[in-house]
Write a protein that holds these residues in place. Structure first.
Motif, PDB file in Angstrom:
ATOM      1  N   PRO A  24      56.244 -45.026  27.352  1.00  0.00           N
ATOM      2  CA  PRO A  24      56.783 -45.723  27.740  1.00  0.00           C
ATOM      3  C   PRO A  24      57.038 -45.130  29.441  1.00  0.00           C
ATOM      4  CG  PRO A  24      58.402 -44.246  26.895  1.00  0.00           C
ATOM      5  CD  PRO A  24      56.632 -44.066  26.119  1.00  0.00           C
ATOM      6  N   LYS A  25      57.047 -46.810  30.685  1.00  0.00           N
ATOM      7  CA  LYS A  25      56.559 -46.521  32.009  1.00  0.00           C
ATOM      8  C   LYS A  25      57.603 -46.119  33.218  1.00  0.00           C
ATOM      9  CE  LYS A  25      52.767 -48.638  30.686  1.00  0.00           C
ATOM     10  NZ  LYS A  25      53.014 -49.005  29.403  1.00  0.00           N
ATOM     11  N   THR A  26      57.934 -44.767  32.467  1.00  0.00           N
ATOM     12  CA  THR A  26      59.127 -43.941  32.965  1.00  0.00           C
ATOM     13  C   THR A  26      58.216 -42.829  33.465  1.00  0.00           C
ATOM     14  OG1 THR A  26      59.478 -42.840  31.390  1.00  0.00           O
ATOM     15  CG2 THR A  26      60.532 -44.991  32.068  1.00  0.00           C
ATOM     16  N   GLY A  71      39.697 -51.919  43.451  1.00  0.00           N
ATOM     17  CA  GLY A  71      40.441 -52.286  42.055  1.00  0.00           C
ATOM     18  C   GLY A  71      41.357 -51.427  41.949  1.00  0.00           C
ATOM     19  N   TRP A  72      41.498 -49.928  42.404  1.00  0.00           N
ATOM     20  CA  TRP A  72      43.432 -49.654  42.666  1.00  0.00           C
ATOM     21  C   TRP A  72      43.842 -50.186  43.296  1.00  0.00           C
ATOM     22  CZ3 TRP A  72      46.437 -46.891  45.671  1.00  0.00           C
ATOM     23  CH2 TRP A  72      46.729 -46.417  44.814  1.00  0.00           C
ATOM     24  N   GLY A  73      43.334 -50.236  44.288  1.00  0.00           N
ATOM     25  CA  GLY A  73      44.491 -51.026  45.153  1.00  0.00           C
ATOM     26  C   GLY A  73      44.863 -52.226  44.812  1.00  0.00           C
ATOM     27  N   ILE A  74      44.260 -53.177  43.977  1.00  0.00           N
ATOM     28  CA  ILE A  74      45.146 -54.350  42.793  1.00  0.00           C
ATOM     29  C   ILE A  74      45.591 -54.504  42.114  1.00  0.00           C
ATOM     30  CG2 ILE A  74      44.359 -56.474  41.611  1.00  0.00           C
ATOM     31  CD1 ILE A  74      41.031 -56.394  43.062  1.00  0.00           C
ATOM     32  N   LEU A  75      45.377 -53.210  41.323  1.00  0.00           N
ATOM     33  CA  LEU A  75      46.883 -52.463  40.825  1.00  0.00           C
ATOM     34  C   LEU A  75      47.683 -52.290  40.755  1.00  0.00           C
ATOM     35  CD1 LEU A  75      46.008 -52.256  37.257  1.00  0.00           C
ATOM     36  CD2 LEU A  75      45.172 -50.027  37.696  1.00  0.00           C
ATOM     37  N   PHE A  76      47.622 -51.586  42.463  1.00  0.00           N
ATOM     38  CA  PHE A  76      48.418 -50.701  42.450  1.00  0.00           C
ATOM     39  C   PHE A  76      49.987 -52.166  43.641  1.00  0.00           C
ATOM     40  CE2 PHE A  76      50.856 -49.672  45.774  1.00  0.00           C
ATOM     41  CZ  PHE A  76      51.655 -48.067  46.072  1.00  0.00           C
ATOM     42  N   ARG A  77      49.270 -53.072  44.053  1.00  0.00           N
ATOM     43  CA  ARG A  77      49.876 -54.123  43.984  1.00  0.00           C
ATOM     44  C   ARG A  77      50.349 -54.873  42.410  1.00  0.00           C
ATOM     45  NH1 ARG A  77      46.749 -57.641  48.142  1.00  0.00           N
ATOM     46  NH2 ARG A  77      49.022 -58.658  48.179  1.00  0.00           N
ATOM     47  N   SER A  78      50.079 -55.041  41.710  1.00  0.00           N
ATOM     48  CA  SER A  78      50.533 -55.848  40.438  1.00  0.00           C
ATOM     49  C   SER A  78      50.917 -54.962  39.297  1.00  0.00           C
ATOM     50  CB  SER A  78      48.857 -56.674  39.532  1.00  0.00           C
ATOM     51  OG  SER A  78      47.831 -55.406  39.485  1.00  0.00           O
ATOM     52  N   GLN A  79      50.853 -53.398  39.432  1.00  0.00           N
ATOM     53  CA  GLN A  79      50.786 -52.909  38.746  1.00  0.00           C
ATOM     54  C   GLN A  79      51.816 -51.660  39.081  1.00  0.00           C
ATOM     55  OE1 GLN A  79      49.692 -53.364  33.643  1.00  0.00           O
ATOM     56  NE2 GLN A  79      48.489 -54.508  35.093  1.00  0.00           N
ATOM     57  N   ARG A  80      52.463 -51.313  39.716  1.00  0.00           N
ATOM     58  CA  ARG A  80      52.182 -49.615  40.216  1.00  0.00           C
ATOM     59  C   ARG A  80      52.380 -48.626  39.571  1.00  0.00           C
ATOM     60  NH1 ARG A  80      55.530 -50.117  46.153  1.00  0.00           N
ATOM     61  NH2 ARG A  80      53.968 -51.196  45.689  1.00  0.00           N
ATOM     62  N   VAL A 121      50.931 -48.248  37.044  1.00  0.00           N
ATOM     63  CA  VAL A 121      50.446 -48.235  35.767  1.00  0.00           C
ATOM     64  C   VAL A 121      48.932 -47.390  36.956  1.00  0.00           C
ATOM     65  CG1 VAL A 121      48.196 -48.497  34.975  1.00  0.00           C
ATOM     66  CG2 VAL A 121      50.544 -49.756  34.299  1.00  0.00           C
ATOM     67  N   ALA A 122      49.102 -47.774  38.041  1.00  0.00           N
ATOM     68  CA  ALA A 122      48.057 -47.310  39.101  1.00  0.00           C
ATOM     69  C   ALA A 122      48.267 -45.802  39.457  1.00  0.00           C
ATOM     70  CB  ALA A 122      47.783 -48.385  40.744  1.00  0.00           C
ATOM     71  N   ILE A 123      49.763 -45.168  39.679  1.00  0.00           N
ATOM     72  CA  ILE A 123      49.810 -43.944  40.373  1.00  0.00           C
ATOM     73  C   ILE A 123      49.201 -43.008  38.565  1.00  0.00           C
ATOM     74  CG2 ILE A 123      51.856 -42.681  40.506  1.00  0.00           C
ATOM     75  CD1 ILE A 123      53.558 -45.095  41.894  1.00  0.00           C
ATOM     76  N   THR A 124      49.536 -43.777  37.552  1.00  0.00           N
ATOM     77  CA  THR A 124      49.159 -43.010  36.029  1.00  0.00           C
ATOM     78  C   THR A 124      47.908 -42.636  36.456  1.00  0.00           C
ATOM     79  OG1 THR A 124      51.074 -44.111  35.144  1.00  0.00           O
ATOM     80  CG2 THR A 124      49.548 -42.786  34.109  1.00  0.00           C
ATOM     81  N   VAL A 125      47.327 -43.432  36.383  1.00  0.00           N
ATOM     82  CA  VAL A 125      45.668 -43.359  36.942  1.00  0.00           C
ATOM     83  C   VAL A 125      44.943 -42.133  37.678  1.00  0.00           C
ATOM     84  CG1 VAL A 125      43.188 -44.458  37.531  1.00  0.00           C
ATOM     85  CG2 VAL A 125      44.898 -46.071  35.920  1.00  0.00           C
ATOM     86  N   LEU A 126      46.169 -42.295  38.506  1.00  0.00           N
ATOM     87  CA  LEU A 126      45.402 -41.352  40.034  1.00  0.00           C
ATOM     88  C   LEU A 126      46.181 -40.035  39.180  1.00  0.00           C
ATOM     89  CD1 LEU A 126      44.665 -41.293  42.947  1.00  0.00           C
ATOM     90  CD2 LEU A 126      46.960 -41.572  43.994  1.00  0.00           C
ATOM     91  N   VAL A 127      47.600 -39.986  38.589  1.00  0.00           N
ATOM     92  CA  VAL A 127      47.955 -38.941  38.402  1.00  0.00           C
ATOM     93  C   VAL A 127      46.646 -37.906  37.027  1.00  0.00           C
ATOM     94  CG1 VAL A 127      49.835 -37.610  36.861  1.00  0.00           C
ATOM     95  CG2 VAL A 127      50.177 -38.838  38.715  1.00  0.00           C
TER      96      VAL A 127
END
Length: 469
Positions: free
Chosen positions: A183-185, A273-282, A284-290
């Protein structure tokens, strides 16, 4: 909508990843390179594995020495590559999702299969075979089972994988966090992280307890050869901060294939790439960083306090997240018409191509001469021989330096494996050679190996290591 059965998707990706691994490791599939401290697992010798269990918590690898029968290194290597190809295929499906186009899933599967940390650690395949299959079975579970079940399985998989290799659990964490089924929560993310760190705590407590029961030490003592510098004062902390800076520079260079510039470019690609992902799927990008920080913070924190730093080959989960970010960002750009998407696709293919060139240079150029030279030595030993005595320096043998042979026992154990004989390196253990009289001058000069036999004894004189450019 993807109407193909899940197992067919997985099989296609597995075939792609396994074929790529066979090509990359082509010259070494029949006669793989075995590192000196991987020979005990191949030969079933328990002493070194027992020390690793104490110093590094590798209890699963120690138990592996008690398997009822042994087999040759090509069998272990094939099983290892099969497992890693399966893990790579599962990772691609798990992180990108079933609906991602096949080209992107195939690319990501190759990116994981040809991971730089995975390549660096692959030559300990005999020792890591049970561990790599544990993470592979978990990856299969993430693909085929509901998300809640795969999170619950961390309680079993994390402690076992921790006892195989310290950072294997972070691969499992990355899969659980980044699964398309999750779940994306933030609540789901927090639950997954809680279960993971609880499981990691169980694994550490298990290792500490086993060390106490069998070695009388509650914990994992740092081996002296690692040169620890525990922080006990401000001066110690400042010194370790300096070591950390050098370590980070070295790691970036290693991730760049030996060039600091390439490592910096790789990190720049990730940032874009992460910046692009942050704009499109915020989310998901935060999950990558976490997922990155959840592993890096405790590892680097422990390293800073102890002065002992994990090698670049330990950062497998980081490479997974780099590859996902590249691929997901490019997939997003492909939905937008224009040249940017084409440039992005060329960029991620460039990263893969550079890795292939680096790996191919090692497996096709650097390692095979050592394998061939040691096979020639073994074939020159008469069948009547029982003991082999070696004089001279092991680095004088063709290919030893480029293959990264670190210690004399690398040559000794290689010949033990090839011949089954007792092999003695006289410069390493001179007492064992004190009562023998070699028919050759043990301090003589030669540019090629000299081999002489007397009765059931064979004597070898290695050339001196090359000097100069």
């Amino acid at each position: 909508m993807n109407v193909r059965p899940l197992w067919q998707d997985l099989l296609r990706l597995w075939l792609l990843a396994f074929a790529a691994l066979l090509v990359i490791y082509g010259p070494l599939v029949i006669d793989p390179l075995v590192r000196h401290d991987d020979f005990p697992a191949l030969l079933g010798q328990k002493f070194m594995a027992n020390r690793k269990a104490l110093d590094e918590g590798r209890w699963l690898n120690y138990w592996w020495q008690f398997r009822p029968f042994l087999w040759s290194s090509p069998v272990s290597f094939a099983l290892y590559l099969m497992a890693w190809a399966t893990f790579s295929a599962c990772t691609s499906i798990t992180m990108l999702g079933r609906e991602a186009p096949g080209w992107y899933k195939g690319y990501f599967a190759l990116f994981v299969a040809l991971s730089l940390p995975a390549f660096m650690i692959a030559f300990w395949f005999n020792t890591l075979l049970p561990g790599v299959w544990i993470i592979t079975f978990y990856a299969l579970g993430v693909v085929f089972l509901p998300h809640r079940v795969s999170v619950a399985l961390l309680i079993v998989a994390v402690p076992l994988s921790f006892m195989a290799y310290t950072t294997y659990p972070f691969l499992l964490m990355a899969l659980a966090l980044m699964s398309y089924k999750a779940p994306k929560t933030y609540k789901s993310m927090a639950i997954t992280l809680f279960v993971f760190f609880f499981s990691l705590g169980v694994g550490m407590l298990s290792v500490y307890s086993l060390n106490y029961i069998y070695h009388g030490v509650f914990g994992i003592p740092i081996a002296d050869w690692r040169a620890p510098s525990e922080v006990q004062s401000t001066e110690d902390l400042i010194r370790n901060l300096g070591k950390l800076r050098i370590y980070l520079q070295t790691t970036i260079r290693q991730l760049g294939g030996g060039a600091a510039g390439s490592g910096v470019v790789l990190l720049a690609f990730f940032a874009i790439g992460w910046g692009i992902l942050f704009r499109s799927q915020r989310f998901v990008a935060i999950t990558v960083l976490v997922a990155m920080l959840a592993g890096l913070v405790p590892l680097l924190g422990k390293s800073l306090m102890s002065g002992v730093f994990v090698p670049a080959r330990a950062f497998g989960w980081i490479w997974l997240l780099l590859g996902f970010t590249f691929t997901a960002a490019t997939l997003h750009l492909s939905l937008t018409p224009g040249r940017v998407a084409s440039i992005a696709r060329i960029t991620i293919m460039y990263v893969l191509l550079i890795k292939i060139i680096l790996f191919g240079r090692a497996t096709y150029v650097r390692v095979p001469p050592w394998q061939e030279a040691t096979r020639d030595l073994a074939s020159a030993i008469p069948d009547t021989t029982e003991t082999v005595y070696i004089y001279g320096h092991y680095l004088g043998l063709t290919g030893a330096g480029p293959a990264g042979i670190q210690f004399p026992r690398g040559l000794r154990l290689r010949l033990v494996y090839l011949t089954g004989l007792d092999v003695v390196i006289c410069d390493e253990t001179p007492d064992e050679c004190a009562d023998v009289e070699p028919p050759i001058d043990p301090r003589g000069w030669t540019h090629i190996p000299i081999i002489e036999s007397e009765g059931n004894q064979t004597f070898m004189l290695m050339p001196y290591p090359p000097i100069g450019p």
